[in-house]
Scaffold this motif. Structure first.
Motif, PDB file in Angstrom:
ATOM      1  N   VAL A  65       0.855  -1.180   0.000  1.00 11.00           N
ATOM      2  CA  VAL A  65       0.000   0.000   0.000  1.00 11.00           C
ATOM      3  C   VAL A  65       0.895   1.235   0.000  1.00 11.00           C
ATOM      4  CG1 VAL A  65      -1.776   1.287   1.228  1.00 11.00           C
ATOM      5  CG2 VAL A  65      -1.807  -1.230   1.252  1.00 11.00           C
ATOM      6  N   ALA A  66       0.846   2.012  -1.059  1.00  9.30           N
ATOM      7  CA  ALA A  66       1.613   3.248  -1.162  1.00  9.30           C
ATOM      8  C   ALA A  66       0.651   4.413  -0.928  1.00  9.30           C
ATOM      9  CB  ALA A  66       2.263   3.362  -2.536  1.00  9.30           C
ATOM     10  N   ALA A  67       0.841   5.082   0.189  1.00  6.33           N
ATOM     11  CA  ALA A  67      -0.078   6.160   0.587  1.00  6.33           C
ATOM     12  C   ALA A  67       0.603   7.505   0.385  1.00  6.33           C
ATOM     13  CB  ALA A  67      -0.495   5.982   2.039  1.00  6.33           C
ATOM     14  N   VAL A  68       0.118   8.254  -0.553  1.00  6.64           N
ATOM     15  CA  VAL A  68       0.641   9.594  -0.785  1.00  6.64           C
ATOM     16  C   VAL A  68      -0.072  10.563   0.156  1.00  6.64           C
ATOM     17  CG1 VAL A  68      -1.033  10.230  -2.571  1.00  6.64           C
ATOM     18  CG2 VAL A  68       1.251  11.225  -2.623  1.00  6.64           C
ATOM     19  N   GLY A  69       0.580  11.687   0.448  1.00  4.53           N
ATOM     20  CA  GLY A  69      -0.068  12.678   1.308  1.00  4.53           C
ATOM     21  C   GLY A  69       0.034  12.366   2.777  1.00  4.53           C
ATOM     22  N   GLY A  70       1.129  11.724   3.211  1.00  6.55           N
ATOM     23  CA  GLY A  70       1.282  11.400   4.620  1.00  6.55           C
ATOM     24  C   GLY A  70       1.316  12.628   5.503  1.00  6.55           C
ATOM     25  N   GLY A  71       0.879  12.452   6.748  1.00  8.19           N
ATOM     26  CA  GLY A  71       0.880  13.566   7.690  1.00  8.19           C
ATOM     27  C   GLY A  71      -0.067  14.671   7.259  1.00  8.19           C
ATOM     28  N   ARG A  78       4.705  -4.760   7.061  1.00 13.06           N
ATOM     29  CA  ARG A  78       5.886  -3.918   7.177  1.00 13.06           C
ATOM     30  C   ARG A  78       5.457  -2.461   7.022  1.00 13.06           C
ATOM     31  NH1 ARG A  78       7.634  -8.475   4.449  1.00 13.06           N
ATOM     32  NH2 ARG A  78       9.503  -9.480   5.316  1.00 13.06           N
ATOM     33  N   VAL A  79       5.966  -1.586   7.872  1.00 14.76           N
ATOM     34  CA  VAL A  79       5.531  -0.194   7.871  1.00 14.76           C
ATOM     35  C   VAL A  79       6.746   0.705   7.677  1.00 14.76           C
ATOM     36  CG1 VAL A  79       4.357   1.622   9.164  1.00 14.76           C
ATOM     37  CG2 VAL A  79       3.608  -0.765   9.395  1.00 14.76           C
ATOM     38  N   MET A  80       6.714   1.499   6.605  1.00 15.24           N
ATOM     39  CA  MET A  80       7.871   2.314   6.243  1.00 15.24           C
ATOM     40  C   MET A  80       7.456   3.747   5.919  1.00 15.24           C
ATOM     41  SD  MET A  80       9.917  -0.543   3.997  1.00 15.24           S
ATOM     42  CE  MET A  80      10.073  -2.214   4.674  1.00 15.24           C
ATOM     43  N   ALA A  81       8.295   4.689   6.305  1.00 15.68           N
ATOM     44  CA  ALA A  81       8.017   6.110   6.075  1.00 15.68           C
ATOM     45  C   ALA A  81       9.319   6.802   5.702  1.00 15.68           C
ATOM     46  CB  ALA A  81       7.399   6.738   7.321  1.00 15.68           C
ATOM     47  N   PRO A  82       9.634   6.886   4.418  1.00 11.42           N
ATOM     48  CA  PRO A  82      10.895   7.520   4.011  1.00 11.42           C
ATOM     49  C   PRO A  82      10.916   9.005   4.348  1.00 11.42           C
ATOM     50  CG  PRO A  82       9.488   7.057   2.107  1.00 11.42           C
ATOM     51  CD  PRO A  82       8.854   6.390   3.282  1.00 11.42           C
ATOM     52  N   GLY A  96       5.259 -10.551   0.813  1.00 11.58           N
ATOM     53  CA  GLY A  96       4.415 -10.213   1.951  1.00 11.58           C
ATOM     54  C   GLY A  96       3.897  -8.788   1.904  1.00 11.58           C
ATOM     55  N   PRO A  97       3.001  -8.451   2.821  1.00  9.85           N
ATOM     56  CA  PRO A  97       2.367  -7.132   2.814  1.00  9.85           C
ATOM     57  C   PRO A  97       3.297  -6.016   3.261  1.00  9.85           C
ATOM     58  CG  PRO A  97       1.580  -8.441   4.678  1.00  9.85           C
ATOM     59  CD  PRO A  97       2.452  -9.337   3.865  1.00  9.85           C
ATOM     60  N   GLY A  98       3.081  -4.830   2.707  1.00 11.09           N
ATOM     61  CA  GLY A  98       3.885  -3.680   3.078  1.00 11.09           C
ATOM     62  C   GLY A  98       3.093  -2.399   2.998  1.00 11.09           C
ATOM     63  N   TYR A  99       3.545  -1.421   3.743  1.00 13.30           N
ATOM     64  CA  TYR A  99       2.930  -0.086   3.729  1.00 13.30           C
ATOM     65  C   TYR A  99       4.052   0.933   3.636  1.00 13.30           C
ATOM     66  CZ  TYR A  99       0.575   4.167   5.267  1.00 13.30           C
ATOM     67  OH  TYR A  99       0.078   5.451   5.333  1.00 13.30           O
ATOM     68  N   ILE A 100       3.952   1.861   2.692  1.00 14.40           N
ATOM     69  CA  ILE A 100       4.936   2.925   2.573  1.00 14.40           C
ATOM     70  C   ILE A 100       4.197   4.258   2.525  1.00 14.40           C
ATOM     71  CG2 ILE A 100       5.104   2.626   0.039  1.00 14.40           C
ATOM     72  CD1 ILE A 100       8.036   3.585   0.315  1.00 14.40           C
ATOM     73  N   ARG A 101       4.563   5.128   3.464  1.00 11.87           N
ATOM     74  CA  ARG A 101       3.925   6.452   3.544  1.00 11.87           C
ATOM     75  C   ARG A 101       4.787   7.459   2.794  1.00 11.87           C
ATOM     76  NH1 ARG A 101       3.352  10.961   8.314  1.00 11.87           N
ATOM     77  NH2 ARG A 101       1.742   9.727   9.372  1.00 11.87           N
ATOM     78  N   LEU A 102       4.208   8.128   1.818  1.00 14.08           N
ATOM     79  CA  LEU A 102       4.899   9.116   1.020  1.00 14.08           C
ATOM     80  C   LEU A 102       4.383  10.508   1.349  1.00 14.08           C
ATOM     81  CD1 LEU A 102       4.564   7.205  -2.371  1.00 14.08           C
ATOM     82  CD2 LEU A 102       6.504   7.125  -0.795  1.00 14.08           C
ATOM     83  N   GLY A 103       5.118  11.513   0.892  1.00 12.69           N
ATOM     84  CA  GLY A 103       4.628  12.880   1.013  1.00 12.69           C
ATOM     85  C   GLY A 103       3.843  13.236  -0.249  1.00 12.69           C
ATOM     86  N   LEU A 152      15.239  11.077  17.045  1.00 17.74           N
ATOM     87  CA  LEU A 152      14.801  10.003  16.150  1.00 17.74           C
ATOM     88  C   LEU A 152      13.634  10.542  15.344  1.00 17.74           C
ATOM     89  CD1 LEU A 152      14.772   7.016  18.699  1.00 17.74           C
ATOM     90  CD2 LEU A 152      16.618   7.670  17.148  1.00 17.74           C
ATOM     91  N   SER A 153      13.773  10.548  14.022  1.00 13.86           N
ATOM     92  CA  SER A 153      12.743  11.121  13.159  1.00 13.86           C
ATOM     93  C   SER A 153      12.285  10.076  12.153  1.00 13.86           C
ATOM     94  CB  SER A 153      13.319  12.340  12.407  1.00 13.86           C
ATOM     95  OG  SER A 153      12.395  12.825  11.449  1.00 13.86           O
ATOM     96  N   THR A 154      10.983  10.057  11.873  1.00 10.48           N
ATOM     97  CA  THR A 154      10.481   9.161  10.847  1.00 10.48           C
ATOM     98  C   THR A 154       9.603   9.922   9.866  1.00 10.48           C
ATOM     99  OG1 THR A 154       9.438   7.000  10.457  1.00 10.48           O
ATOM    100  CG2 THR A 154       8.339   8.443  12.027  1.00 10.48           C
ATOM    101  N   GLY A 155       9.761   9.606   8.571  1.00 10.65           N
ATOM    102  CA  GLY A 155       8.909  10.206   7.553  1.00 10.65           C
ATOM    103  C   GLY A 155       9.384  11.563   7.073  1.00 10.65           C
ATOM    104  N   GLY A 156       8.484  12.237   6.356  1.00 12.99           N
ATOM    105  CA  GLY A 156       8.815  13.489   5.699  1.00 12.99           C
ATOM    106  C   GLY A 156       9.131  14.641   6.612  1.00 12.99           C
ATOM    107  N   ILE A 157       8.881  14.479   7.891  1.00 10.04           N
ATOM    108  CA  ILE A 157       9.214  15.551   8.829  1.00 10.04           C
ATOM    109  C   ILE A 157      10.712  15.598   9.122  1.00 10.04           C
ATOM    110  CG2 ILE A 157       8.986  14.289  11.010  1.00 10.04           C
ATOM    111  CD1 ILE A 157       7.296  16.738  11.986  1.00 10.04           C
ATOM    112  N   LEU A 158      11.463  14.741   8.451  1.00  3.41           N
ATOM    113  CA  LEU A 158      12.919  14.728   8.631  1.00  3.41           C
ATOM    114  C   LEU A 158      13.520  16.105   8.390  1.00  3.41           C
ATOM    115  CD1 LEU A 158      15.558  13.127   9.068  1.00  3.41           C
ATOM    116  CD2 LEU A 158      15.519  12.563   6.622  1.00  3.41           C
TER     117      LEU A 158
END
Length: 307
Positions: free
Chosen positions: A96-102, A128-132, A150-157, A188-194
């Motif tokens: 699942v690729a979710a655009v518009g995270g946060g 699996r949960v990922m937030a570049p 297997g299943p995965g989730y990636i949060r995009l901006g 420790l930072s996760t996702g686009g708020i880096l």
């Protein structure tokens, strides 16, 4: 990030005929290059997220690797039951690729604020949960998710996020990435708020506070050993996320500290429960409202250190 995602997915699909891309009537001006090059492996199911996941699960259980693309809340909450039952309990290769995270779509209101996705996705079995944090992390994680079953989730901006890393990542950032070194506090930072975390580290450094900064793009499975090694010896650890304070990075790190029995203080920078009710602003203004912008982070850490 969404541009980095689709470019990387196209590269992967050229090498692997099993990769599909599905969407639910979104992604205009983003997904067209994939559809044009792989018309037999691209499906727009229409405005029907439950069907989106059902079709994806069926393809995955037939041996394909399926990416689904939509805006934040839609591919996670509208079809949560289908993700849980059809994908996760069958360990289907659906990402699942979710655009518009946060607050990427902050001005469109809470229907488009994706600030509970980490909590929901982390709870699902085998997900699996990922937030570049920037486009380089996006490319590395997209390649990784195409390769592992297997299943995965990636949060995009959205698009146009700055590149934070100096060069492409040679390997998937499964372990947290060390970005700055200092002796006074660990961020420790996760996702686009880096980008806000980097700016906060710069502000603190200007005031003589040494910051060890890590990007944590993989929330699940978390490399706990690497995190514990990174924070060892520090009295203060701050978590930074564009997500509810419940169920995200803070609640991933807190059990590690508790089980280790350390006296390390955990200082979370996250969206307070109900803090966005009735508030509709730009992404930058939403971050400031919630106290997760660079200025608020730096001020909170100075106060915690008594500096």
């Amino acid at each position: 990030m969404r541009t980095a995602f689709i470019e990387t997915l196209i590269e992967a699909a050229r090498r692997d005929d099993d990769i599909f891309l599905l969407n639910a009537d979104l992604g205009f001006s983003v997904l067209e290059p994939f559809a044009a090059e792989f018309p037999d492996r691209y499906v727009n199911v229409g405005v029907s997220e439950q069907n989106l996941i059902g079709v994806a699960a069926g393809l995955a259980l037939s041996g394909f690797k399926v990416f689904v693309y939509s805006i934040g809340n839609f591919p996670t909450q509208r079809c949560l039951e289908q993700i849980r039952v059809d994908v996760c309990y069958h360990q289907a290769h659906v990402v699942v690729a979710a655009v518009g995270g946060g607050f990427s779509y902050g001005a469109q209101g809470y229907t488009h604020h994706a600030i509970e996705d980490f909590a929901v996705m982390r709870a699902l079995p085998g997900m699996r949960v990922m937030a570049p944090g920037d486009p380089h992390e996006t490319r590395a994680l997209t390649r990784h998710l195409a390769e592992i079953p297997g299943p995965g989730y990636i949060r995009l901006g959205r698009a146009g996020e700055p590149v934070v890393h100096a060069a492409p990542l040679a390997v998937p950032p499964i372990a947290p990435i060390h970005m700055r070194e200092g002796d006074d506090v660990v961020l420790l930072s996760t996702g686009g708020i880096l980008t806000e975390a980097v700016a906060a580290a710069d502000r603190l450094a200007e005031g003589g506070i040494g910051v060890r900064l890590l990007s944590v793009p993989v929330l699940k499975p978390l490399d706990a050993a690497a995190v514990l090694d990174a924070i060892s010896g520090f009295a203060l650890v701050a978590t930074i996320e564009e997500h509810s304070e419940i169920g995200g990075l803070r609640d991933t790190i807190a059990p590690l500290l508790a089980m280790r029995g350390t006296r390390t203080r955990l200082l979370p920078f996250a969206v307070g429960d109900g803090a966005t009710r009735g508030v509709i602003l730009s992404q930058e203004a939403m971050r400031a409202h919630c106290g997760i912008d660079a200025a608020s982070i730096a001020a909170g850490i100075r106060a915690a250190l008594g500096a």
